[in-house]
Design a protein around this motif. Sequence first.
Motif, short mmCIF file in Angstrom:
data_model
loop_
_atom_site.label_atom_id
_atom_site.label_comp_id
_atom_site.label_asym_id
_atom_site.label_seq_id
_atom_site.Cartn_x
_atom_site.Cartn_y
_atom_site.Cartn_z
N THR A 179 0.86 -1.19 0.00
CA THR A 179 0.00 0.00 0.00
C THR A 179 0.90 1.24 0.00
OG1 THR A 179 -1.79 1.16 1.16
CG2 THR A 179 -0.14 0.07 2.52
N ASP A 180 0.32 2.39 -0.26
CA ASP A 180 1.11 3.63 -0.32
C ASP A 180 1.39 4.23 1.06
OD1 ASP A 180 1.29 3.56 -3.04
OD2 ASP A 180 -0.54 4.74 -3.36
N SER A 181 0.70 3.78 2.07
CA SER A 181 0.83 4.39 3.40
C SER A 181 2.15 4.03 4.06
CB SER A 181 -0.33 3.92 4.29
OG SER A 181 -0.15 4.37 5.61
N ASP A 182 2.74 5.00 4.78
CA ASP A 182 3.95 4.71 5.56
C ASP A 182 3.62 3.89 6.80
OD1 ASP A 182 5.60 6.00 3.82
OD2 ASP A 182 5.56 7.91 4.90
N GLU A 183 2.43 4.11 7.34
CA GLU A 183 1.99 3.39 8.52
C GLU A 183 1.35 2.06 8.13
OE1 GLU A 183 2.19 4.39 11.83
OE2 GLU A 183 3.47 6.02 11.10
N TYR B 175 15.19 -3.86 9.18
CA TYR B 175 14.73 -2.47 9.25
C TYR B 175 13.20 -2.42 9.30
CZ TYR B 175 19.46 -0.86 8.33
OH TYR B 175 20.80 -0.60 8.44
N PRO B 176 12.62 -1.33 9.79
CA PRO B 176 11.16 -1.23 9.88
C PRO B 176 10.50 -1.40 8.51
CG PRO B 176 12.20 0.53 11.14
CD PRO B 176 13.29 -0.14 10.38
N VAL B 177 9.31 -1.99 8.53
CA VAL B 177 8.56 -2.23 7.30
C VAL B 177 7.51 -1.14 7.11
CG1 VAL B 177 6.98 -3.81 6.13
CG2 VAL B 177 8.93 -4.72 7.40
N VAL B 178 7.44 -0.60 5.89
CA VAL B 178 6.44 0.42 5.55
C VAL B 178 5.66 -0.06 4.33
CG1 VAL B 178 7.81 2.34 6.47
CG2 VAL B 178 8.09 1.67 4.07
N GLY B 179 4.56 0.67 4.02
CA GLY B 179 3.77 0.32 2.83
C GLY B 179 3.11 -1.03 2.94
#
Length: 692
Positions: free
Chosen positions: A508-512, A548-552
């Motif tokens: 998805t496009d969201s960072d959260e 590393y943290p996962v986004v999208g």
Amino acid sequence: MYMSFTPDKIRNVMIAGHSDAGKTSLAEALLYNAKAIERQGKVEEGNTTMDFDPEETKRGVSLSAAVAPFEAEGVKINLIDVPGLFDFELGLYEGIMAAESVLVVASARSGLTVGAQKAYRLAEKQGKSRMFFISKLDTENADFYKVFDELKEAFGAAVCPIVVPYIESDKITYVNLISEKAFVYEKGKGTKVDLPDLGDRYEEMKNAMFEAVAETDDALMEKFFEGEAFTIDELTEGLRKGVKTGSIAPVLCGVPTKLEAMDILTFNMKELLPSAQRGAAMQGEADGKDVTVECDPAGPMAAYVFKTVADPFVGKLSYVKVVRGTLKADTPTVNSRTGEAEKLGKLLFMRGKKQNDTAEIAAGDIGAITKLANTKTGDTLCAAGNVVAIRKPSFPHPTFSMALHTTQKGDESKISNAMQRLLEEDGTIEYKMDSETMQQVLSGLGEQHLDVIVAKLKNKFGIEVELTAPRVGYRETLRKKVKKQGRHKKQTGGHGQFGDVIIEFEPTDSDELLFEEKVFGGSVPKNFFPAVEKGLREAVSRGVVAGYPVVGLKATLLDGSYHPVDSSEMAFKMAAKLAYKAALPEASPVLLEPIGLLKAYVPDANTGDIMGEANKRRGRVMGMNPAEDGLQCVEAEIPMSEMHDFTTYMRQLTQGRGHYDFAFVRYEPLPSQLEGKVIEEAKKIFEEESEE
């Protein structure tokens, strides 16, 4: 105790220019010539009045602004010597707030350098009077007239010769164009001699002075066109007026180390530069409105704090310029920033590091106050009941960052307090704990700047640190939709643990993290939905590629099962994490790198170099636009991992003329050929963290 001077008898003069132009030597010569100090120190011997910090003595350069007054025929001249190195530009911005005039020093050998140009332009922007002093006439390859021509070309008709040299067989004769008298010096003492034959240069210099003076008054302009000579009084008054308005910047010269022409310079500083009364008004704000704070001895007290020194042994020392009224130790004082009363410590006049007690600091004068608890650089101290905030300048923004590590166990707890003290002292450094990389990051104006901060931590606070390149905060994401089950089942004595979920993961496009549920028939009770979401939010803090943290990421809870006795929030939280760990390796995970927007302000001649450098650093040039001060702004998007040493590159490319801003804009996929190196480095980092 020291006597007070009225504002019309005070001159506040900042000495500025490029590093190694001879600023500190000039200040030392002026002080010694006026008998304000007993011995003329030398920079190379580390015993000058202005360079008294141990690091300045060690390095042989000025690192911060220093103040020292001297008297000249009933006039007090406060000298403010500021650094020429660009890593320590803070001193330039601090000093200019306390000065009405800027004495720009240029070397007769090096010519018009970037530091001199920057000092002149800053003085011009701040509405300060300017005067030039061409130093080092006795050095090899020195050429006063070449430097004068460079000044004229750069700054135009404002450049006005007052004193010019005639050099023959290493002997310098100084010609005063106003009085048309000439002097030679022996051991600092001037002797009048006949005017030497300067040839065409003499008439050229005289005409340049007459033309500049004529511009200040219509009557003088008419006289100039009619070919009439000006009287000394007309010249002096015209020069004084032009210097005050900024239309004239007089040029003088000398050899400070030999005390040559110091008396001429002192006289002209006293006669031509504006007094605190004429030039000390500052802009500020009161009751939400813009105001001009005039230098009025009878007005309510207002003092601007232009510099702070934080020392664990001596205590805090705040340098102030009293703009209005009179500052006394018992003056009821309010800090306009905090709105709180401020208790004053001792009032002092500073001469380098030497402190002299005083009962008061009068309007227009510069002094210092000890032990101001809640006051910092840029604050305004006011008389209670008449609060005004004097507008402070914008300091240069730190662009060079390094990660800071203590070398001794137990120092971790001390570092934060020590850095807070140094932050009080230096408004161009930043210090933060990066929550993402878990590193303490120190930022400043360049390598030398951070090197000095490290030395101060050791010498002032006993804390030894090492600096390393800071880590880059990468991210991870997925490119495919994957559906996985997570089942957590554990039987122990008594109640067991049971949670079972089927979750669909997709990009998805969201960072959260986006969490949804589409559960039908109650296969997972609603009261466990928050536990599933919480488990996923904890899981996305570590990706499967490099940790590393996962986004999208969008996660949709579709189905599952539960046990009426053994199911719990903890069990469903664990089940969600198991589904996440099973799904991501199959979802085509990739590393993302942070991309920043660079705005590089450079001379036109350097634009091609900057564009080429952006491409070398895997960047994309976005365009170019005209900017202030004749510079061009080159915009480019560049990976943040490629920008660590850009400050050093920029400084070398433009010789300090250029500057830049760089800010994060988004994440983009890391090229696959670079993934291996990042993964390997991340593995080492996480291994170190687990060992700690």
